[in-house]
Every structure is written in C-alpha cells, then in structure tokens.
Scaffold this motif. Structure first.
Motif, PDB file in Angstrom:
ATOM      1  N   GLY A  50     -22.817 -23.898 -15.030  1.00  0.00           N
ATOM      2  CA  GLY A  50     -23.390 -25.208 -14.722  1.00  0.00           C
ATOM      3  C   GLY A  50     -23.367 -25.502 -13.238  1.00  0.00           C
ATOM      4  O   GLY A  50     -24.340 -26.016 -12.682  1.00  0.00           O
ATOM      5  N   SER A  51     -22.276 -25.163 -12.588  1.00  0.00           N
ATOM      6  CA  SER A  51     -22.168 -25.357 -11.152  1.00  0.00           C
ATOM      7  C   SER A  51     -23.157 -24.463 -10.418  1.00  0.00           C
ATOM      8  O   SER A  51     -23.780 -24.872  -9.439  1.00  0.00           O
ATOM      9  CB  SER A  51     -20.739 -25.051 -10.690  1.00  0.00           C
ATOM     10  N   ALA A  52     -23.310 -23.242 -10.888  1.00  0.00           N
ATOM     11  CA  ALA A  52     -24.263 -22.315 -10.278  1.00  0.00           C
ATOM     12  C   ALA A  52     -25.684 -22.845 -10.424  1.00  0.00           C
ATOM     13  O   ALA A  52     -26.464 -22.831  -9.464  1.00  0.00           O
ATOM     14  CB  ALA A  52     -24.135 -20.933 -10.916  1.00  0.00           C
ATOM     15  N   ALA A  53     -26.018 -23.321 -11.604  1.00  0.00           N
ATOM     16  CA  ALA A  53     -27.357 -23.869 -11.831  1.00  0.00           C
ATOM     17  C   ALA A  53     -27.596 -25.100 -10.967  1.00  0.00           C
ATOM     18  O   ALA A  53     -28.686 -25.277 -10.414  1.00  0.00           O
ATOM     19  CB  ALA A  53     -27.547 -24.203 -13.313  1.00  0.00           C
ATOM     20  N   ALA A  54     -26.579 -25.938 -10.829  1.00  0.00           N
ATOM     21  CA  ALA A  54     -26.713 -27.137  -9.991  1.00  0.00           C
ATOM     22  C   ALA A  54     -26.906 -26.759  -8.524  1.00  0.00           C
ATOM     23  O   ALA A  54     -27.714 -27.379  -7.823  1.00  0.00           O
ATOM     24  CB  ALA A  54     -25.484 -28.035 -10.151  1.00  0.00           C
ATOM     25  N   SER A  55     -26.194 -25.743  -8.051  1.00  0.00           N
ATOM     26  CA  SER A  55     -26.365 -25.293  -6.663  1.00  0.00           C
ATOM     27  C   SER A  55     -27.756 -24.730  -6.437  1.00  0.00           C
ATOM     28  O   SER A  55     -28.368 -24.962  -5.391  1.00  0.00           O
ATOM     29  CB  SER A  55     -25.315 -24.243  -6.302  1.00  0.00           C
ATOM     30  N   LEU A  56     -28.261 -23.990  -7.402  1.00  0.00           N
ATOM     31  CA  LEU A  56     -29.616 -23.439  -7.266  1.00  0.00           C
ATOM     32  C   LEU A  56     -30.658 -24.552  -7.309  1.00  0.00           C
ATOM     33  O   LEU A  56     -31.633 -24.534  -6.540  1.00  0.00           O
ATOM     34  CB  LEU A  56     -29.890 -22.388  -8.341  1.00  0.00           C
ATOM     35  N   ALA A  57     -30.454 -25.544  -8.155  1.00  0.00           N
ATOM     36  CA  ALA A  57     -31.366 -26.690  -8.189  1.00  0.00           C
ATOM     37  C   ALA A  57     -31.322 -27.444  -6.860  1.00  0.00           C
ATOM     38  O   ALA A  57     -32.366 -27.867  -6.340  1.00  0.00           O
ATOM     39  CB  ALA A  57     -31.000 -27.624  -9.350  1.00  0.00           C
ATOM     40  N   ARG A  58     -30.141 -27.584  -6.299  1.00  0.00           N
ATOM     41  CA  ARG A  58     -30.007 -28.243  -4.993  1.00  0.00           C
ATOM     42  C   ARG A  58     -30.726 -27.439  -3.918  1.00  0.00           C
ATOM     43  O   ARG A  58     -31.366 -28.011  -3.025  1.00  0.00           O
ATOM     44  CB  ARG A  58     -28.523 -28.406  -4.650  1.00  0.00           C
ATOM     45  N   ALA A  59     -30.650 -26.125  -3.996  1.00  0.00           N
ATOM     46  CA  ALA A  59     -31.357 -25.265  -3.041  1.00  0.00           C
ATOM     47  C   ALA A  59     -32.857 -25.532  -3.103  1.00  0.00           C
ATOM     48  O   ALA A  59     -33.514 -25.681  -2.061  1.00  0.00           O
ATOM     49  CB  ALA A  59     -31.065 -23.797  -3.335  1.00  0.00           C
TER      50      ALA A  59
END
Length: 142
Positions: A18-27
C-alpha cells in the motif's frame, strides 16, 4: 544493498504494498504538476520532475521493505536503483545532481534551467515512473 544497510543509509521497514502504491501514485501526481510549469517556471518543473522520479524509487524500496535513512537521504535511493536495476535508472543520477545544483547553487553549473532541459527532465522522470510501475509487482521483500 547489504552495504547500504550496514552503513545505515537504508533500514528495514515492514514491506508495504500500500505504501509502495501510494508513493507511485504520488510520483504520477508530481509529474502531472510539473508538466503544468514547463514554460512558466522551468526550475520548479525540473525539481518536481526529480521529486516524481524519487517517489518512484521510494516506491520500489517500500515494496522491498526498505527505506532510506536521514543519513542516506536521496543518494541512498539512487544507489539502490543503480545497485538493483542498472542501467535502467541511469537518468536518476542526472536528475538528482542537477536538482542539487538548483537547490544549492554553486559555481559548478547554471543556476536555472531552460524549458528544453526541464522537458528532458520530464521525459526522464516519465521513464523512471514507467519502469517502477513495471517492476513493482515483481519485487519481494529484500
């Protein structure tokens, strides 16, 4: 990677898809914001493009249960990308160095970027985000 853990440039955290997906979405969000500034403010465009690329790298680390430490900082993200995925993330080094020149001006380079250089940064960040998107589901905890 083991050396960076030993020198405390990276530390282990619970692997968090979830954190990884959120970081990619933020990117992706940062990249979209950067694109709106290309002609009006190329310097900010460049810095946002770099931040987008950094968030993509952070997403890959998060998926592996890793995070850069305060002492490791942004360079730990770069070193991790190069160590694991070279040469695919070579543009990250250029983006990080140039962003540092903009944020911490010195006699080593121009203090501003042109719209053309900012456009190249957007293109590089787009590629880094695309690569991270492809790699993310294939990564396991380190």
């Amino acid at each position: 990677m083991d050396a960076m853990l030993a020198e405390r440039a990276l530390h282990r955290v619970p692997a968090a898809a979830g954190s990884a997906a959120a970081s990619l979405a933020r990117a992706r969000q940062l990249l979209a914001s950067a694109a709106t500034l290309l002609d009006a403010d190329p310097d900010s465009d460049y810095v946002l493009a770099y931040d987008a690329a950094r968030h993509a790298g952070t997403a890959l680390l998060a998926r592996q249960g890793l995070r850069s430490t305060a002492s490791g900082g942004h360079i730990a993200v770069e070193r991790s990308l190069r160590a694991q995925f070279a040469p695919g993330f070579a543009d990250f080094h250029v983006l990080r160095r140039r962003r540092n020149e903009l944020e911490y001006p010195s006699a080593h380079g121009p203090e501003t970027v042109s719209s053309e250089e900012a456009a190249e940064a957007l293109q590089a960040a787009t590629g880094i985000i695309a690569q991270a998107h492809e790699l993310l589901p294939r990564l396991d905890q380190y």
